[in-house]
Structures are given as C-alpha cells and as structure tokens.
Design a protein around this motif. Structure first.
Motif, PDB file in Angstrom:
ATOM      1  N   LEU A 158       0.976  -1.171   0.028  1.00  0.00           N
ATOM      2  CA  LEU A 158      -0.040  -0.099  -0.030  1.00  0.00           C
ATOM      3  C   LEU A 158       0.738   1.099   0.065  1.00  0.00           C
ATOM      4  CD1 LEU A 158      -3.315   0.497   2.022  1.00  0.00           C
ATOM      5  CD2 LEU A 158      -1.532   2.551   1.565  1.00  0.00           C
ATOM      6  N   PHE A 159       0.800   2.018  -1.208  1.00  0.00           N
ATOM      7  CA  PHE A 159       1.827   3.165  -1.315  1.00  0.00           C
ATOM      8  C   PHE A 159       0.894   4.259  -1.230  1.00  0.00           C
ATOM      9  CE2 PHE A 159       4.407   0.035  -3.466  1.00  0.00           C
ATOM     10  CZ  PHE A 159       5.448  -0.292  -2.327  1.00  0.00           C
ATOM     11  N   VAL A 160       1.398   5.304  -0.542  1.00  0.00           N
ATOM     12  CA  VAL A 160       0.608   6.559  -0.259  1.00  0.00           C
ATOM     13  C   VAL A 160       1.548   7.953  -0.905  1.00  0.00           C
ATOM     14  CG1 VAL A 160      -0.808   8.071   1.119  1.00  0.00           C
ATOM     15  CG2 VAL A 160      -0.674   5.757   1.566  1.00  0.00           C
ATOM     16  N   PHE A 197       7.256  12.365  -1.119  1.00  0.00           N
ATOM     17  CA  PHE A 197       7.881  11.020  -0.829  1.00  0.00           C
ATOM     18  C   PHE A 197       6.855  10.001  -1.277  1.00  0.00           C
ATOM     19  CE2 PHE A 197      10.486  13.710   1.944  1.00  0.00           C
ATOM     20  CZ  PHE A 197      11.493  12.716   2.075  1.00  0.00           C
ATOM     21  N   VAL A 198       7.009   8.965  -1.252  1.00  0.00           N
ATOM     22  CA  VAL A 198       6.267   7.553  -1.370  1.00  0.00           C
ATOM     23  C   VAL A 198       6.189   6.837   0.170  1.00  0.00           C
ATOM     24  CG1 VAL A 198       5.256   5.304  -2.459  1.00  0.00           C
ATOM     25  CG2 VAL A 198       6.073   7.561  -3.715  1.00  0.00           C
ATOM     26  N   VAL A 199       5.236   6.727   0.666  1.00  0.00           N
ATOM     27  CA  VAL A 199       5.100   6.214   2.043  1.00  0.00           C
ATOM     28  C   VAL A 199       4.419   4.762   1.938  1.00  0.00           C
ATOM     29  CG1 VAL A 199       4.453   6.291   4.553  1.00  0.00           C
ATOM     30  CG2 VAL A 199       5.465   8.629   3.480  1.00  0.00           C
ATOM     31  N   GLY A 200       4.728   3.858   2.798  1.00  0.00           N
ATOM     32  CA  GLY A 200       4.335   2.433   2.717  1.00  0.00           C
ATOM     33  C   GLY A 200       5.072   1.445   3.337  1.00  0.00           C
ATOM     34  N   GLY A 201       4.448   0.610   4.039  1.00  0.00           N
ATOM     35  CA  GLY A 201       5.446  -0.525   4.719  1.00  0.00           C
ATOM     36  C   GLY A 201       5.786  -0.081   6.044  1.00  0.00           C
ATOM     37  N   VAL A 202       6.702  -0.672   6.707  1.00  0.00           N
ATOM     38  CA  VAL A 202       7.354  -0.648   8.158  1.00  0.00           C
ATOM     39  C   VAL A 202       8.975  -0.614   7.986  1.00  0.00           C
ATOM     40  CG1 VAL A 202       7.425  -1.418  10.394  1.00  0.00           C
ATOM     41  CG2 VAL A 202       5.115  -1.578   9.155  1.00  0.00           C
ATOM     42  N   LEU A 218       6.894   4.072   9.811  1.00  0.00           N
ATOM     43  CA  LEU A 218       6.563   3.869   8.402  1.00  0.00           C
ATOM     44  C   LEU A 218       7.738   4.213   7.446  1.00  0.00           C
ATOM     45  CD1 LEU A 218       3.131   5.932   8.408  1.00  0.00           C
ATOM     46  CD2 LEU A 218       3.470   3.373   8.825  1.00  0.00           C
ATOM     47  N   ALA A 219       7.847   3.109   6.582  1.00  0.00           N
ATOM     48  CA  ALA A 219       9.131   3.800   5.442  1.00  0.00           C
ATOM     49  C   ALA A 219       8.551   4.758   4.586  1.00  0.00           C
ATOM     50  CB  ALA A 219       9.251   2.273   4.710  1.00  0.00           C
ATOM     51  N   ALA A 220       9.706   5.467   4.295  1.00  0.00           N
ATOM     52  CA  ALA A 220       9.548   6.535   3.227  1.00  0.00           C
ATOM     53  C   ALA A 220      10.282   6.362   2.129  1.00  0.00           C
ATOM     54  CB  ALA A 220       9.760   7.836   3.899  1.00  0.00           C
ATOM     55  N   HIS A 221       9.988   6.271   0.716  1.00  0.00           N
ATOM     56  CA  HIS A 221      10.710   6.027  -0.374  1.00  0.00           C
ATOM     57  C   HIS A 221      10.696   7.234  -1.416  1.00  0.00           C
ATOM     58  CE1 HIS A 221       9.507   1.998   1.167  1.00  0.00           C
ATOM     59  NE2 HIS A 221       8.442   2.566   1.024  1.00  0.00           N
ATOM     60  N   ASN A 222      11.646   7.253  -2.075  1.00  0.00           N
ATOM     61  CA  ASN A 222      11.729   8.083  -3.471  1.00  0.00           C
ATOM     62  C   ASN A 222      11.613   9.302  -3.117  1.00  0.00           C
ATOM     63  OD1 ASN A 222      11.936   5.463  -4.684  1.00  0.00           O
ATOM     64  ND2 ASN A 222       9.708   5.446  -4.906  1.00  0.00           N
ATOM     65  N   SER A 263      21.488   6.330   7.292  1.00  0.00           N
ATOM     66  CA  SER A 263      22.191   7.132   6.159  1.00  0.00           C
ATOM     67  C   SER A 263      21.537   8.394   5.582  1.00  0.00           C
ATOM     68  CB  SER A 263      22.767   6.041   5.333  1.00  0.00           C
ATOM     69  OG  SER A 263      21.331   5.500   4.442  1.00  0.00           O
ATOM     70  N   ASP A 264      22.189   9.112   4.613  1.00  0.00           N
ATOM     71  CA  ASP A 264      21.491  10.048   4.061  1.00  0.00           C
ATOM     72  C   ASP A 264      20.292   9.884   3.407  1.00  0.00           C
ATOM     73  OD1 ASP A 264      23.377  11.769   5.192  1.00  0.00           O
ATOM     74  OD2 ASP A 264      24.656  12.141   3.366  1.00  0.00           O
ATOM     75  N   GLY A 265      20.077   8.674   2.582  1.00  0.00           N
ATOM     76  CA  GLY A 265      19.129   8.277   1.828  1.00  0.00           C
ATOM     77  C   GLY A 265      18.102   7.471   2.655  1.00  0.00           C
ATOM     78  N   ASP A 266      18.233   7.226   3.773  1.00  0.00           N
ATOM     79  CA  ASP A 266      17.377   6.423   4.620  1.00  0.00           C
ATOM     80  C   ASP A 266      16.301   7.308   5.254  1.00  0.00           C
ATOM     81  OD1 ASP A 266      16.273   4.488   6.188  1.00  0.00           O
ATOM     82  OD2 ASP A 266      17.777   3.961   7.446  1.00  0.00           O
ATOM     83  N   TRP A 267      15.106   6.995   4.995  1.00  0.00           N
ATOM     84  CA  TRP A 267      14.057   7.995   5.388  1.00  0.00           C
ATOM     85  C   TRP A 267      13.136   7.182   6.138  1.00  0.00           C
ATOM     86  CZ3 TRP A 267      14.946  13.023   5.970  1.00  0.00           C
ATOM     87  CH2 TRP A 267      15.978  13.671   4.810  1.00  0.00           C
ATOM     88  N   HIS A 268      12.539   7.644   7.412  1.00  0.00           N
ATOM     89  CA  HIS A 268      11.203   7.161   7.867  1.00  0.00           C
ATOM     90  C   HIS A 268      10.396   7.942   8.580  1.00  0.00           C
ATOM     91  CE1 HIS A 268      14.628   6.702  11.103  1.00  0.00           C
ATOM     92  NE2 HIS A 268      13.529   7.254  11.622  1.00  0.00           N
ATOM     93  N   VAL A 269       9.147   7.871   8.779  1.00  0.00           N
ATOM     94  CA  VAL A 269       8.167   8.411   9.236  1.00  0.00           C
ATOM     95  C   VAL A 269       7.815   7.883  10.756  1.00  0.00           C
ATOM     96  CG1 VAL A 269       5.864   9.454   9.112  1.00  0.00           C
ATOM     97  CG2 VAL A 269       7.335   8.995   6.948  1.00  0.00           C
ATOM     98  N   ALA A 270       7.865   8.851  11.656  1.00  0.00           N
ATOM     99  CA  ALA A 270       7.446   8.359  13.067  1.00  0.00           C
ATOM    100  C   ALA A 270       5.761   8.807  13.207  1.00  0.00           C
ATOM    101  CB  ALA A 270       8.172   9.222  14.029  1.00  0.00           C
ATOM    102  N   PRO A 271       5.022   7.657  13.039  1.00  0.00           N
ATOM    103  CA  PRO A 271       3.593   7.728  13.108  1.00  0.00           C
ATOM    104  C   PRO A 271       3.157   8.179  14.442  1.00  0.00           C
ATOM    105  CG  PRO A 271       4.255   5.615  13.327  1.00  0.00           C
ATOM    106  CD  PRO A 271       5.525   6.286  13.008  1.00  0.00           C
TER     107      PRO A 271
END
Length: 508
Positions: A158-160, A197-202, A218-222, A263-271
C-alpha cells in the motif's frame, strides 16, 4: 522392595506430568479432562454454596448492565468516537462514518475488520483515518456481515503519495529578514521547496540502548529531492489522482514526522498512532451527501452475552489468578472473550470445556488488554490533585499483567506506550490519574469496559515501557452474582446487515 516401588512410580508419574506440562499432548489432555470431569462437576455444583453471604446484586441483570452503560460506559464510548473524528478543517467537504475495530484477520497484522455505523456510501478505496492521522484504505466490503476490511499503510503493497510542505533548510537571519524590502532575498535563507515521498510499509529501528522494544516507523521512499529537512510533518497528497478516485478525500491527512535513518538516503516516518495495539475506533471518509445514522447500541446491550456464575473458588496454582465459570445454556466463548460484572471487566476466557469456560483474572500474569485512559485527576506542582481541564480519553496501547505486587497487594501491569501520553498545557513528567477502559480490536473484547484506575506520567518511555499499579478489586468474583461472558461476533453481522439494508432504503 515393596516400599521402593510406590516411590518409583511416584517419580515416574511426576516426570511424566512435568513433560506433559512443557509439551502438552492433546490426547492425554482429553483423557485427563474425562477422568477429572466427575470431580469437577461435584465442585461446580457445590461451589455456589460457598459464595452465599458474600453479597449479591439485588437488581435484575439487565438493570445492572443498564446502570453500568448509562452511568459511565455510554459517555466513554461517545468520547472515544468523538476523539477519532478528524478536526473541523479536515471534516469540511467530507462525510465521516465512525467504525469500531473488531479484530485483525488471522495472520494479517496489516489489516483490520471494522464495523461501520452504516455501509451506505462506503466504497472500496476510501481513506480510513484516526483523528487527523491517515491509517489506510477500505480494501473490501463485507455487506452481509455489515463490516469492511481495512488495509493499513503499514502494508508494503500500500503506497501513499506524501508531501513535506515548503522546507527552509538553511538558517535564517531574522533581523535581516525584518529589514529586507518586500520580495527581496534574505541573507542566510535558502530557497523554500516542497519535497514529495512515497510512504508505505514498516521500517524497524534499533532497540533503545537502555532496553525496551524496537521502535517501528513507516517507511518513506523515493524523495523528490535529496536535501529534505527532517522534523517536518508529512501529509497525504496523491499526485496521480486519476488513478485514485478518492485522492481528494485523503489529501491533507497526516502520516507523521519525517526522520532520517542511519544514512543520508534512509528516511522513515514516526507515526502518531500505534498501528499494532492502538486502533480501537477509526473513521471512513466518504464524499458528502449520504444520510447520517444513529450510533449502535452500547456493547453491553448487544445480543452476544451469556449469563454465567462462578464454578470454582479460584485457581489451584498459587502463582496464577483464574477461575472456572458455569455458562448458562452450555454456550461456548472464543479465546480472549470478555467476562464482565456490570460494566467492569473481570477477566478473559483462556479455554473452553464441556463443563464451562476457564477465565484469567486481571491479576493473572500474562493477561493482556488494549486500553484507553480517561483523565480523572492531575497532580499540581504543589502536590494537590485537581480535576483535569481535558478529560477526553487517550489511547494508551497494550498492557500486560505482571501479577500481584507484594508490597501493595495491587495488580502490577506493564504498558507498551508506543504513543506518548500528552495533555495540553502539561509538561512531561506530570502525574495523571486515569480511569482505564478496554479498547476494541481483539476478538470478543468490546470497548469501554472499566478496568480500574492508575497513575501514569505524561510523556513517553522511549520504548522501554512502563510499570504501574492498578487500583481495582483483586478478587473481582467476590460478591459478583451477575456475570456475563461475551460470545463470538459471527452472527451479529446479520443484525448489522439488516440495519445497512434499512439505511439503503432510507437513502433512496
């Protein structure tokens, strides 16, 4: 020789029982149950005689449930529903349908089975929220049961689309900004920009250094730019709205705070919600126009309760706190089903036999509950306890019984506080007395059943969890002549489906 044989048989029997306790054999358990059935029947016949004189409920059982629901439970349920609604700004141009979380499908933590107040206007793909937080989408409509399946944003598939609005990554000279003419650049200020960003997954974080559970994000991508600034609030914003007919309904709901990983390219979201143990009430967001509906009856008045009475004086194991119940009509209850006395939770079903059900009481080590907390009092800096200015219920998460505390005789619990306890205007570390009530989301455990009271500190434990003492009866069966066991919810859906059909007729 004759004296050694019985002793040897005793040792062999003891070892066999120990092995069976560690690795139960179903056939052996059934055989033991059959052998002990006569003695258990005798015990359950004469046990009620031992409870005479311990107090009784003079009113009819129905009246007891009515008093419990009207005096406290109904208001708590209304507050829980109100707390799940989005803010007035996000409700504008949208219709909100409250839904009770019933359970998670077996083996699927990223999905919920919910029971909306109505299915009229509810469609697959519509956003599901809790407050201003986006939690997922409607995945399937179970029309016959009057329910829906929600797929959470924690699921990798599920990508948002998400937006980090206008960041100012550089430092700003506030004096230069005040002196600069309108429209002119400001020394020290970089160009503001949006990041998508695109958010989805853990994304799983490291375990805290001082112990506790690993944090889940939550995992944040791209990201659309590599130089995004962490700390901002990500909101839902689907660019390809033609692929999502309900993109406008989702836009603006919050996903959480953006944080940078190792790392610089590693992003995540604190729900801002506890996806695993903190979803009890949610809201399905639909287009406006469908009729509003009345809330369902309080769970105590639903048809899935069976009367029960104590069939044992307690648990033979001194380290446990349990009991056996004699259920009227021989009804069976699912594992985890609630047992109540009036509007107070007594325990949960741990097993079912031909003679009744076994129940773990609140003092039984390992008993787990999802709970909310209603602020009752707060402690001032001068040590006085005063009523709170805000008594809206807070989702606390999952608590696990640690058994009786030897020093106080009260039941000790461990709280997994994935979301901080916050009260407006109060600093972290303020002591708050809360009335704990059950949260839904687990089989046959409805919301708003009173558990007891506890004192907790505002703020967060950072993943370590908290230990607290529960102010509640340590022997809840004493004097409780009216007990009720929650049965399975499988056939309740027919009632809900009838209500949904009636709603569709009214909509026409």
């Amino acid at each position: 020789m004759s004296r050694r044989v019985p002793r040897g048989l005793f040792h062999v029997t003891w070892i066999a029982c120990a092995l069976l306790a560690l690795r139960p054999v179903p056939a052996a358990d059934r055989a033991v149950e059959f052998v002990l059935a006569p003695s258990r029947v005798v015990g359950r016949v004469f046990t009620p005689l031992t409870t005479l004189g311990q107090g009784s409920v003079s009113a009819d059982e129905r009246d007891v449930r009515a008093i419990a629901a009207e005096a406290y439970g109904t208001r708590v349920l209304e507050d829980l529903v109100f707390a799940s609604l989005p803010s007035e700004e996000l409700r504008a141009g949208r219709r909100c349908v409250p839904a009770r979380v019933l359970r998670r499908p077996s083996g699927r933590r990223d999905e919920l089975v919910v029971e909306p107040w109505t299915l009229v206007g509810v469609e697959v793909g519509q956003p599901v929220v809790f407050g201003d937080s986006y939690v997922g989408r409607v995945h399937e409509i179970l029309g016959r049961e009057g329910r829906a399946v929600v797929r959470l944003v924690t699921q990798p598939q599920l990508f948002v689309g998400a937006l980090l609005p206008a960041q100012l990554p550089g430092t700003v000279d506030t004096e230069a900004a005040a002196d600069a003419p309108s429209g002119a650049g400001v020394p020290g200020q970089k160009e503001s920009f949006d990041v998508r960003f695109v958010v989805g997954g853990v994304a799983v974080g490291r375990r805290p250094l001082d112990g506790g559970e690993a944090l889940l994000w939550l995992a944040a991508h791209n990201p659309s730019r590599p130089d995004a600034t962490p700390g901002g609030l990500l909101v839902v914003d689907e660019l390809l709205s033609e692929l999502d007919p309900f993109a406008d309904l989702s836009r603006g709901f919050e996903l959480g705070r953006l944080e940078r990983g190792a790392s610089d390219g590693d992003w995540h979201v604190a729900p801002q919600v506890d996806f695993l143990h903190g979803l009890y009430q949610v809201v399905v967001v639909t287009p406006p126009g469908a009729p509003t509906v009345q809330p369902p009856a309080h769970p105590l008045f639903e048809p899935r309760w069976a009367r029960a009475r104590a069939a044992s004086a307690g648990d033979p194991n001194p380290t446990r706190a349990g009991a056996a119940l004699w259920v009227d009509g021989g009804a069976s209850a699912p594992l985890g089903a609630a047992v109540v006395a009036g509007g107070r939770l007594v325990g949960r079903v741990t097993g079912s036999t031909v003679l009744g059900v076994d129940v773990a009481l609140l003092a039984d080590p390992g008993l787990a509950l999802p709970v909310s907390g209603v602020p009752v009092e707060i402690e001032t800096p001068y040590g006085e306890w005063v009523p709170p200015h805000d008594d809206a219920p807070r989702v606390l998460g999952r608590i696990v019984s640690l058994g009786l505390d030897r020093a106080t005789g009260q039941v000790a619990f461990h709280l997994r506080d994935a979301v901080p306890l916050e009260l407006a205007g109060l600093p972290d570390g303020t002591r708050v007395r809360l009335r704990l009530v059950t949260g839904s989301g687990e089989t046959a455990l409805p919301s708003a059943l009173v558990v007891g009271e506890a004192v907790l500190l505002t703020g967060s434990s950072g993943g370590r969890g908290r230990r607290f003492l529960l102010d509640a009866p340590t022997d809840p069966l004493r004097g409780a002549a009216s007990l009720f066991v929650r049965l399975a919810d499988d056939d309740v859906g027919e009632v809900a489906a009838t209500d949904a059909a009636r709603g569709r007729i009214e909509a026409r």
